[in-house]
Design a protein around this motif. Structure first.
Motif, PDB file in Angstrom:
ATOM      1  N   UNK A 465      10.736  21.328 -10.175  1.00 50.56           N
ATOM      2  CA  UNK A 465      10.571  22.100 -11.408  1.00 50.56           C
ATOM      3  C   UNK A 465      11.707  21.807 -12.381  1.00 50.56           C
ATOM      4  N   UNK A 466      11.323  21.418 -13.602  1.00 48.42           N
ATOM      5  CA  UNK A 466      12.315  21.090 -14.615  1.00 48.42           C
ATOM      6  C   UNK A 466      13.026  19.772 -14.376  1.00 48.42           C
ATOM      7  N   UNK A 467      12.543  18.988 -13.381  1.00 50.83           N
ATOM      8  CA  UNK A 467      13.193  17.710 -13.075  1.00 50.83           C
ATOM      9  C   UNK A 467      14.568  17.880 -12.470  1.00 50.83           C
ATOM     10  N   UNK A 468      14.740  18.958 -11.673  1.00 49.53           N
ATOM     11  CA  UNK A 468      16.064  19.269 -11.120  1.00 49.53           C
ATOM     12  C   UNK A 468      16.574  18.205 -10.155  1.00 49.53           C
ATOM     13  N   UNK A 469      15.670  17.381  -9.625  1.00 56.05           N
ATOM     14  CA  UNK A 469      16.105  16.344  -8.678  1.00 56.05           C
ATOM     15  C   UNK A 469      16.374  15.005  -9.361  1.00 56.05           C
ATOM     16  N   UNK A 470      16.538  15.020 -10.693  1.00 60.30           N
ATOM     17  CA  UNK A 470      16.891  13.810 -11.440  1.00 60.30           C
ATOM     18  C   UNK A 470      18.107  14.092 -12.321  1.00 60.30           C
ATOM     19  N   UNK A 471      18.856  13.042 -12.609  1.00 61.43           N
ATOM     20  CA  UNK A 471      20.016  13.197 -13.496  1.00 61.43           C
ATOM     21  C   UNK A 471      19.542  13.328 -14.937  1.00 61.43           C
ATOM     22  N   UNK A 472      20.484  13.673 -15.826  1.00 61.16           N
ATOM     23  CA  UNK A 472      20.136  13.823 -17.243  1.00 61.16           C
ATOM     24  C   UNK A 472      19.615  12.535 -17.842  1.00 61.16           C
ATOM     25  N   UNK A 473      20.266  11.418 -17.530  1.00 62.45           N
ATOM     26  CA  UNK A 473      19.820  10.134 -18.065  1.00 62.45           C
ATOM     27  C   UNK A 473      18.456   9.737 -17.530  1.00 62.45           C
TER      28      UNK A 473
END
Length: 575
Positions: A465-473
């Motif tokens: 959810x919200x792409x929490x398992x990816x870095x900002x870039x």
């Protein structure tokens, strides 16, 4: 509440059927005391066992049939209530999707979540009770009173004395409880807001060591909600003991005066037994009504909150003309555009005018709060302009269908948003179908292909959810890939390269230039390195255009741009 009742129209047949079944069941229940009275007076008293068995058989049949009808009523009422809740949730969700960002922010996410879940549940429970207790109680009350009067009109005077007392008790309790039900829902909003902020901002809270402070905020809101709930329950808790006391006094009075009338020869024992059962039915009906008086105010408060959302007319709507070019080339023109946020003293944008054509890259730069993001949000009509006009290929965007307008725009927001699902699902978010080669191309151009391939499942890797398992870039690159996959006529990049290193930024812009040759590109950026190669750079200052030109032109003619370049010169030279 009246507004919400229209959602019951699709269930008219079920409602009619359950009302018929309910009426039949109640009539059978009301007939049982009469059968019992006859069995006592004409069977037991006269020692006629055949009459006792025959009447007892009828009582058993009526009881079983009444139970079967009640089960049918409960089944139908449950289906109607849950269908009503489903339709209402869908309408509320669809309505919120139509709101402008201004209208969305008027309620806030926490309140909208409460209205879509807790408030609709309150109304749904009331509808379920409406076709159960609320419809059943008046019929049973009226039928019980009429049959009690038929049995003994003099003894029925007890009800005339009791009913005003009951009405007074209910009125006094509800007068104090009703305002608190609305307050309880507002405190639910507050509690949900704090929980949502705490969960979404958990990283910041921990980083600044504010866990104890946030726990204190939550405890305060939680205790406030608890105290209001206890206060409501304390008030309504008086209702049932008061009703029970009145019922007990009523039963004692009926037995007392009924015994006197039997002794005087005005009444038979069977009639007294039937009268007591009718009295019990009347009391049960009154208890059911009193429960409804507890449910109705809370559901009414919830219904008003739901209706507030449903009644609000979206400020951004499709015009009747629905002008739209058969093929959008993507030429954008801002004509004296002014925009002001609600309640703001000064406009966020003032008399902004410029043009951006197909095959051109227009960059927008300026200090924080100068209106860069606002300018981009006006193009897909997330907000509407206060004055002036935005035209695409000479057509005012307010005359275009919103769906068609937005389908031709690839928008990458300042804060990268990813949704639960897979990487492939997120990249294909703006397309009905996306072939594997198209997915790979979008990821390659967005400089995301390498890190996606490094994942165990590749493009089928799950996104939290919200792409929490990816870095900002990584999130930014996936968001850019999502926009590229649409192959739109217009690209809007809102500071979408801020989390990328200079090397990735340069490679991404180079790849973009190769595949977006015929598209109109607008880039909002803070880095001079990102905008200096643009065909046109717009310098915004305090909502107004300070200058337009190429990098070299602005360096020689615009003081604000020179200051921005000077502030980044050392950093860029070292890069």
């Amino acid at each position: 509440m009246t507004l919400l009742l229209r959602y019951l129209k699709p269930y008219k047949k079920s409602i009619a059927a359950l009302l018929i079944l309910m009426f039949g069941g109640i009539m059978l229940e009301l007939y049982l005391p009469t059968l019992m009275a006859n069995m006592v007076d004409f069977g037991i008293a006269k020692e006629d066992m055949d009459y006792v068995y025959q009447t007892g058989g009828w009582m058993l049949f009526c009881s079983i049939f009444a139970v079967a009808l009640t089960v049918g009523v409960n089944y139908l009422s449950s289906g109607v209530a849950h269908g009503f809740g489903k339709d209402l949730r869908r309408s509320l969700f669809v309505q919120v999707q139509k709101f402008s960002l201004q209208q969305f922010e008027r309620f806030g996410p926490a309140s909208l979540m409460t209205r879509t879940t807790n408030d609709i549940r309150q109304v749904q429970d009331l509808v379920n009770a409406l076709f159960g207790m609320m419809t059943r109680a008046p019929i049973m009350l009226l039928g019980g009173i009429l049959l009690a009067f038929y049995r003994d009109s003099m003894l029925s005077l007890v009800f005339i004395a009791v009913l005003p007392v009951l009405a007074g008790i209910i009125f006094l309790i509800m007068r104090k409880a009703v305002p608190l039900f609305g307050l309880l829902q507002l405190k639910t909003d507050r509690l949900n807001l704090i929980i949502r902020e705490k969960l979404s901002g958990i990283r910041v809270i921990r980083a600044f060591n504010r866990t104890e402070y946030e726990n204190g905020r939550f405890n305060q809101a939680n205790e406030d909600y608890r105290d209001t709930g206890i206060k409501v329950n304390k008030i309504t808790a008086y209702l049932f003991p008061a009703m029970s006391m009145v019922m007990s006094v009523t039963n004692v009075s009926i037995v007392w005066f009924g015994g006197i009338r039997i002794d005087q020869g005005h009444m038979q024992i069977g009639n007294l037994m039937a009268f007591l059962q009718y009295a019990m039915m009347i009391m049960v009906a009154l208890i059911m009504l009193s429960m409804m008086f507890v449910m109705i105010p809370r559901a009414q408060a919830s219904a008003n909150r739901i209706a507030d959302v449903l009644r609000l007319e979206p400020t951004i709507a499709d015009a009747g003309s629905n002008k739209l070019a058969t093929e959008i080339k993507g030429r954008i023109e801002f004509a004296e555009v002014t925009f002001r946020y609600p309640g703001a003293a000064n406009p966020a944008l003032r008399s902004v005018s410029f043009q951006a054509g197909p095959g051109e890259t227009t960059a927008i730069i300026g200090s924080t709060g100068s209106g860069k993001t606002t300018l981009l949000q006006l193009i897909p009509r997330l907000y509407d302009v206060e004055s002036g006009a935005i035209l695409i290929d000479g057509v005012d965007i307010r005359d275009m269908p919103q769906r068609s307008l937005r389908s031709r725009i690839g928008y990458v927001t300042q804060k990268a948003s990813l949704f639960r699902g897979t990487i492939a699902d997120n990249v294909a978010f703006g397309r009905d179908q996306l072939a594997p080669d198209q997915l790979e191309e979008a990821l390659r151009i967005a400089q995301a292909l390498d890190f996606v391939r490094s994942k165990e499942k590749g493009a089928d890797e799950e996104v939290a959810q919200g792409g929490a398992n990816f870095s900002g870039g990584q999130k930014q690159r996936l968001s850019i890939a999502r926009a590229l996959a649409r192959k739109p006529a217009i690209y809007l990049f809102d500071d979408s390269f801020s989390a990328l290193d200079y090397k990735t930024d340069a490679e991404l812009r180079k790849a973009l230039k190769q595949v977006t040759g015929d598209a109109t590109i607008l880039i909002v950026a803070q880095r001079v390195s990102t905008v200096k190669d643009a065909d046109r750079i717009i310098v915004l200052h305090e909502g107004a255009i300070s200058g337009i030109g190429s990098h070299e032109e602005l360096l020689s003619s615009n003081n604000i741009y020179r200051e921005i370049v000077a502030s980044q010169l050392t950093e860029e030279e070292s890069a």
